[in-house]
Write an enzyme that holds these catalytic residues in place. Structure first.
Site, PDB file in Angstrom:
ATOM      1  N   HIS A   1      -9.263   7.738   3.368  1.00 50.42           N
ATOM      2  CA  HIS A   1      -8.846   8.090   4.898  1.00 50.42           C
ATOM      3  C   HIS A   1      -8.422   9.518   5.164  1.00 50.42           C
ATOM      4  O   HIS A   1      -7.773   9.516   6.266  1.00 50.42           O
ATOM      5  CB  HIS A   1      -8.150   7.041   5.417  1.00 50.42           C
ATOM      6  CG  HIS A   1      -8.897   5.608   5.425  1.00 50.42           C
ATOM      7  ND1 HIS A   1      -8.139   4.618   5.691  1.00 50.42           N
ATOM      8  CD2 HIS A   1     -10.171   5.484   5.042  1.00 50.42           C
ATOM      9  CE1 HIS A   1      -9.151   3.697   5.620  1.00 50.42           C
ATOM     10  NE2 HIS A   1     -10.245   4.193   5.270  1.00 50.42           N
TER      11      HIS A   1
ATOM     12  N   HIS B   1      -3.043   4.509  -1.769  1.00 56.82           N
ATOM     13  CA  HIS B   1      -4.054   5.042  -0.895  1.00 56.82           C
ATOM     14  C   HIS B   1      -4.428   6.155  -1.084  1.00 56.82           C
ATOM     15  O   HIS B   1      -3.695   7.279  -0.970  1.00 56.82           O
ATOM     16  CB  HIS B   1      -3.050   4.881   0.451  1.00 56.82           C
ATOM     17  CG  HIS B   1      -3.715   4.983   1.734  1.00 56.82           C
ATOM     18  ND1 HIS B   1      -5.279   5.170   1.901  1.00 56.82           N
ATOM     19  CD2 HIS B   1      -3.503   4.709   2.799  1.00 56.82           C
ATOM     20  CE1 HIS B   1      -5.642   5.005   2.922  1.00 56.82           C
ATOM     21  NE2 HIS B   1      -4.734   4.936   3.735  1.00 56.82           N
TER      22      HIS B   1
ATOM     23  N   ARG C   1      -7.345   2.567  -3.134  1.00 53.78           N
ATOM     24  CA  ARG C   1      -8.172   2.232  -2.052  1.00 53.78           C
ATOM     25  C   ARG C   1      -8.825   3.840  -2.021  1.00 53.78           C
ATOM     26  O   ARG C   1      -8.207   4.847  -1.880  1.00 53.78           O
ATOM     27  CB  ARG C   1      -7.617   2.129  -0.676  1.00 53.78           C
ATOM     28  CG  ARG C   1      -8.512   1.893   0.171  1.00 53.78           C
ATOM     29  CD  ARG C   1      -8.013   1.095   1.330  1.00 53.78           C
ATOM     30  NE  ARG C   1      -8.686  -0.134   2.057  1.00 53.78           N
ATOM     31  CZ  ARG C   1      -9.089  -0.035   3.331  1.00 53.78           C
ATOM     32  NH1 ARG C   1      -8.220   0.478   4.142  1.00 53.78           N
ATOM     33  NH2 ARG C   1      -9.642  -1.042   3.628  1.00 53.78           N
TER      34      ARG C   1
ATOM     35  N   TYR D   1      -5.891  11.056   3.716  1.00 53.63           N
ATOM     36  CA  TYR D   1      -4.529  11.300   3.409  1.00 53.63           C
ATOM     37  C   TYR D   1      -4.297  11.974   2.319  1.00 53.63           C
ATOM     38  O   TYR D   1      -5.433  12.488   1.559  1.00 53.63           O
ATOM     39  CB  TYR D   1      -3.731   9.887   3.810  1.00 53.63           C
ATOM     40  CG  TYR D   1      -3.723   9.090   4.761  1.00 53.63           C
ATOM     41  CD1 TYR D   1      -3.366  10.050   5.867  1.00 53.63           C
ATOM     42  CD2 TYR D   1      -4.266   8.041   4.996  1.00 53.63           C
ATOM     43  CE1 TYR D   1      -3.567   9.499   7.402  1.00 53.63           C
ATOM     44  CE2 TYR D   1      -4.608   7.578   6.661  1.00 53.63           C
ATOM     45  CZ  TYR D   1      -3.914   7.992   7.561  1.00 53.63           C
ATOM     46  OH  TYR D   1      -4.211   7.453   8.731  1.00 53.63           O
TER      47      TYR D   1
ATOM     48  N   GLN E   1       1.015  -1.053  -0.079  1.00 52.15           N
ATOM     49  CA  GLN E   1       0.037  -0.067   0.024  1.00 52.15           C
ATOM     50  C   GLN E   1       0.914   1.424  -0.135  1.00 52.15           C
ATOM     51  O   GLN E   1       1.617   1.620   0.987  1.00 52.15           O
ATOM     52  CB  GLN E   1      -1.131   0.108   1.290  1.00 52.15           C
ATOM     53  CG  GLN E   1      -1.952   1.242   1.059  1.00 52.15           C
ATOM     54  CD  GLN E   1      -2.955   1.424   2.101  1.00 52.15           C
ATOM     55  OE1 GLN E   1      -2.699   1.586   3.315  1.00 52.15           O
ATOM     56  NE2 GLN E   1      -4.313   1.578   1.580  1.00 52.15           N
TER      57      GLN E   1
ATOM     58  N   GLY F   1      -9.980  -6.266   8.315  1.00 50.21           N
ATOM     59  CA  GLY F   1      -9.141  -5.429   9.091  1.00 50.21           C
ATOM     60  C   GLY F   1      -8.899  -6.036  10.492  1.00 50.21           C
ATOM     61  O   GLY F   1      -7.822  -6.801  10.591  1.00 50.21           O
ATOM     62  N   ARG F   2      -9.764  -5.484  11.275  1.00 53.16           N
ATOM     63  CA  ARG F   2      -9.330  -5.978  12.878  1.00 53.16           C
ATOM     64  C   ARG F   2      -9.478  -7.410  13.102  1.00 53.16           C
ATOM     65  O   ARG F   2      -8.738  -8.084  13.700  1.00 53.16           O
ATOM     66  CB  ARG F   2     -10.276  -5.399  13.713  1.00 53.16           C
ATOM     67  CG  ARG F   2     -10.048  -3.749  13.679  1.00 53.16           C
ATOM     68  CD  ARG F   2     -11.268  -2.917  14.100  1.00 53.16           C
ATOM     69  NE  ARG F   2     -12.497  -3.088  13.281  1.00 53.16           N
ATOM     70  CZ  ARG F   2     -13.730  -2.698  13.481  1.00 53.16           C
ATOM     71  NH1 ARG F   2     -13.933  -2.038  14.563  1.00 53.16           N
ATOM     72  NH2 ARG F   2     -14.636  -2.731  12.574  1.00 53.16           N
TER      73      ARG F   2
END
Ligand code: FNR
Length: 364
Positions: free
Chosen positions: A182, A179, A231, A184, A99, A320-321
Site C-alpha cells: 500500500h 506491512h 502483506r 508505505y 500488523q 475488510g469493509r
C-alpha cells in the site's frame, strides 16, 4: 462443506476456518501515547470469531507514525494496553496477529515534532494523509517531500521492526504481519517510483527487495517463521506507487519469502481501490513462487472466495469493509445471511458509533 469453513494451519496458528479479518485502520487510539483502548478491545472481541484477526496497522516506532490516532507497539505502556485486548480475544476463543507498520513518506511533520518523514529517497508522495482537527474530526493534509534514510540508519530501522516483534510477543499476540504493501515504507523501498537509491538498497530488483528481506529476517529472528506473515500489494496503485515492475518484484520477493518458510503471504489485491482485477497468469505464478499459505484480500464475497480457494490460488481470505460492518461475518457467510451496510462517515476516528454498535445477525 465449503472450503471456506475448513480449518487451516497458518504457520503456528490453528485457524478453525478461512474467513479472516483484514487489517483496518480506525484511528481510535488514546492520546498521548498512541495507546489501545477498552473500546478497541470491545471491537476486536466482537470479531473474535474470525479465523485470524490481523490488527489495524500499528506503528513500530514513533517515526513510523503517519496518521493521527493510530496505535503503536514500541512502548511498554502500549504492550500493557494491547495485552488487555489479546487476552480478551483469546478468552472469546479468537486469534490475533499484530500488523507491523512504518508509513514512511505517507506522514506529516506535525506527527514528528516538525521533523520530516523518512523514505527510501527524497521523492514526494503526491497525496495526503489524515490528521485530526481540534474537535477530533479528520482533516486531510499534503505529505511533504520526505528525507531519504541514510545507509547507516538502516540497521536501526531493521531493529525497530525486531523490537516491535518482541513487543508483540510480550503483548500476547499470536503472530505478526509485516506491512510491505500500500505504498508505505517497505513498499517505498520495493518500487522504483519511490526508490532511487544507489547504495545497494535500490537500482535493481535484488537491491530494492534487500531492506524488506532484512526486515523479514530480523523479525523471524525475533520470533520464528511460523509466527510471521507479510502483506504485499505488488500490482495496482496505492499511495502513488504504480510501477511496471510490480509483478516481477512481487514474484521475486515471494520466492525469497518461500525460502524462509513464513506462516503466510497476504496478497492485497488492487480492484477494491480502483485497480484492475488480478489475472490468472499472475495468480498462478504467485502460487508457484510461494507454496505456503496465501491469504487473498480485496473485493471478496463468498462466491469469489470459494472460486479462488477451489482453484488453489489462495488458502484463506481476509475481509475488510464487510468486517467493519459485520462483527459476526463468518456466521453470516456460512448461513447466507444478509450483510449490514458500511457507514462511511464513522469509519475513521470518533467513538463507539460505527465501531462497536454494528449488530450481529438476529436469528428469529
Ligand atoms: C484498510 N486497509 C488496510 N490495509 C492494511 O494493510 N493496513 C491497514 O491498517 C488498513 N486499513 C484500512 C482501513 C480501512 C477503513 C479500509 C477500508 C481498508 C485495506 C484492507 O485491509 C483491505 O485490503 C481492503 O479493505 C480491501 O478489502 P475489502 O474491504 O474489499 O474486503
Amino acid at each position: 462443506m465449503s472450503a471456506l469453513f475448513e480449518p487451516l494451519a497458518i504457520g503456528a496458528i490453528a485457524a478453525p476456518h478461512r474467513v479472516l479479518m483484514a487489517p483496518l485502520t480506525r484511528q481510535r487510539a488514546a492520546q498521548p501515547g498512541d495507546l489501545p483502548t477498552d473500546l478497541m478491545r470491545d471491537y476486536y472481541v466482537q470479531r473474535a470469531g474470525a479465523g485470524l484477526i490481523v490488527s489495524e496497522g500499528t506503528q513500530i516506532s514513533p517515526e513510523a507514525k503517519g496518521y493521527a490516532g493510530t496505535p503503536g507497539l514500541h512502548s511498554d505502556e502500549q504492550v500493557v494496553a494491547w495485552r488487555r485486548i489479546t487476552d480478551a480475544v483469546h478468552e472469546a476463543g479468537g486469534r490475533i496477529a499484530a500488523q507491523l507498520w512504518h508509513t514512511g513518506r505517507v506522514s506529516h511533520p506535525s506527527l514528528h515534532d516538525g521533523a520530516l518523514p523518512v523514505s527510501a529517497s527524497a521523492v514526494a508522495h503526491d497525496g495526503r494523509t489524515s490528521l485530526f482537527d481540534g474537535d477530533g474530526a479528520v482533516v486531510r493534509v499534503d505529505c511533504p517531500t520526505p528525507r531519504a534514510l541514510a545507509t547507516d540508519e538502516l540497521p536501526r530501522l531493521v531493529e525497530d521492526f525486531a523490537h516491535a516483534t518482541r513487543q508483540a510477543r510480550a503483548a500476547g499476540f499470536d503472530g505478526v504481519e509485516i506491512h510491505a504493501a500500500h505504498g508505505y515504507l517497505l513498499h517505498q523501498f520495493l518500487s522504483p517510483v519511490s526508490n532511487r537509491r544507489t547504495d545497494g538498497y535500490g537500482a535493481t530488483t535484488t537491491g530494492r527487495v534487500r531492506l524488506p528481506l532484512e526486515v523479514v529476517d530480523a523479525v523471524v529472528d525475533a520470533w520464528d517463521p511460523g509466527h510471521v506473515g507479510i502483506r504485499i500489494s505488488p500490482l495496482g496503485a496505492f499511495h502513488g506507487l504504480t510501477d511496471d515492475e510490480g509483478a516481477e518484484t512481487g514474484l521475486h520477493l515471494a520466492a525469497e519469502l518461500a525460502l524462509r518458510g513464513l506462516a503466510f503471504l497476504h496478497l492485497s489485491e488492487p480492484d477494491w481501490a480502483g485497480g484492475a482485477a488480478l489475472d490468472d497468469d499472475f495468480r498462478e505464478k504467485l502460487r508457484t513462487a510461494f507454496p505456503g499459505v496465501i491469504v487473498g484480500a480485496g473485493n471478496y464475497d463468498r462466491p469469489k472466495a470459494e472460486q479462488m480457494l477451489d482453484r488453489g490460488y489462495v488458502d484463506a481470505v481476509a475481509f475488510g469493509r464487510a468486517y467493519i460492518a459485520n462483527p459476526d461475518l463468518p456466521e453470516r457467510l456460512r448461513h447466507g445471511w444478509p450483510l449490514n451496510d458500511l457507514d462511511k462517515p464513522t469509519v475513521y476516528g470518533g467513538g463507539p458509533a460505527g465501531y462497536t454498535d454494528y449488530p450481529a445477525y438476529a436469528v428469529d
